[in-house]
Design a protein around this motif. Structure first.
Motif, short mmCIF file in Angstrom:
data_model
loop_
_atom_site.label_atom_id
_atom_site.label_comp_id
_atom_site.label_asym_id
_atom_site.label_seq_id
_atom_site.Cartn_x
_atom_site.Cartn_y
_atom_site.Cartn_z
N PRO A 30 0.83 -1.21 0.00
CA PRO A 30 0.00 0.00 0.00
C PRO A 30 0.86 1.27 0.00
CG PRO A 30 0.09 -0.90 2.20
CD PRO A 30 0.92 -1.81 1.33
N THR A 31 1.58 1.49 -1.09
CA THR A 31 2.45 2.66 -1.19
C THR A 31 1.60 3.93 -1.28
OG1 THR A 31 2.55 2.22 -3.54
CG2 THR A 31 4.38 1.42 -2.22
N ASP A 32 2.25 5.06 -1.15
CA ASP A 32 1.51 6.32 -0.98
C ASP A 32 1.23 7.07 -2.27
OD1 ASP A 32 1.20 6.48 1.93
OD2 ASP A 32 3.38 6.47 1.93
N LEU A 33 2.01 6.84 -3.32
CA LEU A 33 1.86 7.67 -4.51
C LEU A 33 0.57 7.39 -5.31
CD1 LEU A 33 3.70 9.93 -5.31
CD2 LEU A 33 4.91 8.38 -6.86
N PRO A 34 0.11 6.13 -5.43
CA PRO A 34 -1.07 5.88 -6.28
C PRO A 34 -2.29 6.70 -5.88
CG PRO A 34 0.02 3.81 -5.79
CD PRO A 34 0.71 4.87 -4.95
N VAL A 35 -2.55 6.82 -4.59
CA VAL A 35 -3.76 7.51 -4.15
C VAL A 35 -3.70 8.99 -4.52
CG1 VAL A 35 -2.96 8.00 -1.80
CG2 VAL A 35 -5.38 7.66 -2.22
N ALA A 36 -2.50 9.58 -4.43
CA ALA A 36 -2.34 10.99 -4.80
C ALA A 36 -2.46 11.16 -6.31
CB ALA A 36 -0.99 11.51 -4.31
N ALA A 37 -1.91 10.21 -7.07
CA ALA A 37 -2.00 10.28 -8.53
C ALA A 37 -3.46 10.18 -8.98
CB ALA A 37 -1.16 9.17 -9.16
N ILE A 38 -4.24 9.35 -8.30
CA ILE A 38 -5.66 9.20 -8.65
C ILE A 38 -6.41 10.49 -8.34
CG2 ILE A 38 -7.80 8.01 -8.02
CD1 ILE A 38 -6.07 5.46 -7.64
N ALA A 39 -6.19 11.05 -7.16
CA ALA A 39 -6.88 12.29 -6.80
C ALA A 39 -6.48 13.43 -7.74
CB ALA A 39 -6.56 12.67 -5.35
N ALA B 143 -9.68 10.20 -3.05
CA ALA B 143 -9.14 8.84 -3.20
C ALA B 143 -8.56 8.38 -1.86
CB ALA B 143 -8.08 8.81 -4.29
N VAL B 144 -8.66 7.08 -1.62
CA VAL B 144 -8.26 6.50 -0.33
C VAL B 144 -7.45 5.23 -0.59
CG1 VAL B 144 -9.20 5.28 1.67
CG2 VAL B 144 -10.15 7.49 1.02
N THR B 145 -6.47 4.98 0.27
CA THR B 145 -5.73 3.71 0.21
C THR B 145 -5.43 3.22 1.62
OG1 THR B 145 -3.94 2.58 -0.97
CG2 THR B 145 -3.34 4.59 0.19
N GLY B 146 -4.89 2.03 1.72
CA GLY B 146 -4.55 1.46 3.03
C GLY B 146 -5.76 0.82 3.69
N ALA B 147 -6.80 1.62 3.85
CA ALA B 147 -8.04 1.11 4.46
C ALA B 147 -8.83 0.26 3.49
CB ALA B 147 -8.89 2.28 4.93
N THR B 148 -8.53 0.40 2.21
CA THR B 148 -9.26 -0.30 1.16
C THR B 148 -8.33 -1.34 0.52
OG1 THR B 148 -8.65 1.56 -0.25
CG2 THR B 148 -10.87 1.56 0.63
#
Lengths: 275, 164
Positions: A122-131, A204-209
């Motif tokens: 669950p890296t951090d960049l994908p969620v920011a790229a999606i938003a 956009a959300v990650t980690g929890a999903t």
């Protein structure tokens, strides 16, 4: 030492890298190696040939394109992405997400592309790229094409292709990233990224999903209510199905849904304040 | 594979397996045992060296991938018997060396932070120093004395700039 039989090659250019990738069984692209090397050592992953693209000029650097996007070469180190003045000013959620990964040494070698493709982590960049509404540039045997960051997070890169760049709309400061990190691994228990656009907010959300996801139903509820208060955001998240949130060690779906709401509300407040 | 690498200012040529890690070359091949192996999985930071100026974990770098680069280990900071660097001296004075096992990694990681601050003419804040230490684990006592050591080093460096 990586104990399995392995070859290493440093191609002179992208075309050579693609040819090697297409023509060698078990060939893998090596960039920063901050996930791949530990996985190769532990046996969690395998490779017969490592194609080292870290120094390929075509994959490095941050530039403005004619269409007002920021083009971030896939082999750009996370540390450079986090400190770049253009990224900080025009895509601050991306800079913050780059900075949230790992530790300074991992960010010095770990790359933007590797972070976007770290399947299963669950890296951090994908969620920011999606938003941010970003796209990625993929080079493959059939030529070059682009995909949205959302499509990449869902499906990964096609076999035989190399992620060459991240293309981010450079629309300005009204965006933010928030994260609650696991204390030991530094991976997010939950991270949220938002961007406020003329058409409304993107969330956009990650980690929890299960993976980095854009939450369009949350966006619609926020647009319908016209209210970005913490209470309104929490209510918008409570209306999501509980099955969206995947419990991990010490967390429940209810807790993760609440945390995602809190982080999104914080991010929206910061994005609005910097707009 | 034939590899050429500049280590602590000396050009070194040798042959290495493609799967060899930089930390193994430094310690086992070149005898530079100041660089430690703690976790061997990229988490503890005892193996941090500078690679082309940047601090990296040498257990997360292939020797082959480092070929052609400049590597600095803790041995390269000062000649044997020579004076300690400003950061090393400040860590010593603040009792920031503790048992010593994590120290080479901390010195090499924090060196990048101190160098950056000196170049920019700024001093890192305490939260910035602590954030910079997220990749270095100390299992002895903690980080307070290390943080004070960095603050002392940056203050001494700033005072030196003013005197100069």
């Amino acid at each position: 030492m990586i104990l399995t039989e392995l070859d290493y090659v440093r191609p002179a250019g992208l075309d050579e890298a693609l040819a090697l990738l297409a023509g060698t069984r078990g060939a893998r692209v090596l960039a920063g190696g901050q996930s791949l090397l530990p996985d190769l050592r532990s046996g969690a992953d395998t490779a017969r040939l490592l194609i080292d693209v870290r120094r390929l000029a075509e994959l490095r650097g941050i530039t403005r394109t004619g269409t007002g996007e920021l083009r971030i070469g896939a082999a750009t180190p996370l540390a450079d992405l986090a400190a770049d003045p253009e990224v900080l000013a025009r895509a601050p959620e991306l800079a913050a997400a780059a900075r949230a990964n790992g530790d300074p040494q991992v960010r010095n070698l770990g790359t933007a592309g590797g972070n976007l493709l770290a399947a299963g982590r669950p890296t951090d960049l994908p969620v920011a790229a999606i938003a941010a509404g970003a796209r990625v540039e993929l080079a493959g045997p059939g030529g070059r094409r682009t995909a949205t960051a959302e499509e990449l997070a869902a499906a990964g890169a096609p076999p035989g292709s190399i992620l060459t760049a991240l293309l981010v709309p450079a629309t300005g400061p009204a965006a933010a990233f928030e994260k609650t990190a696991d204390r030991a691994t530094r991976y997010p228990v939950c991270a949220a990224a938002v961007r406020i656009t003329a058409d409304g907010v993107r969330v956009a959300v990650t980690g929890a999903t299960a993976r980095a996801l854009r939450l369009r139903d949350v966006e619609r509820r926020l647009a319908a209510g016209g209210d970005h208060s913490t209470e309104a955001v929490l209510a918008a998240f409570r209306a999501e199905p509980r099955s969206l949130f995947v419990p991990g060690p010490g967390t429940s779906a209810e807790y993760l849904g609440h945390l995602a709401g809190v982080l999104t509300a914080r991010a929206l407040a910061r994005a609005a304040a910097s707009a | 594979m034939d590899i050429s690498l500049n280590v602590n200012g000396s050009d070194r040529q040798f042959s290495a397996e493609p799967g060899e890690l930089l930390v193994e070359r430094l310690r086992d091949g070149l005898g530079l045992t100041g660089t430690k192996v703690g976790c061997d999985t990229g988490q503890c930071g005892t193996c941090v060296v500078r690679l082309d100026g940047r601090s990296v974990k040498s257990c997360l770098v292939l020797t082959a991938s480092a070929a052609g680069s400049e590597v600095t280990t803790v041995e390269g900071l000062t000649p044997p018997g020579g004076e300690l660097t400003g950061l090393q001296e400040a860590l010593r004075q603040e009792h920031g060396t503790q048992c010593g096992f994590c120290t080479p990694g901390m010195v090499m990681a924090l060196g990048e932070l101190v160098d950056k601050a000196a170049q920019e003419g700024t001093a890192p804040t305490e939260p910035e120093i602590r954030e910079w230490l997220t990749g270095n684990l100390c299992r002895c006592t903690g980080y307070h004395s290390v943080v004070r050591g960095v603050q002392r080093a940056c203050a001494a460096s700033a005072a030196g700039r003013q005197d100069g």
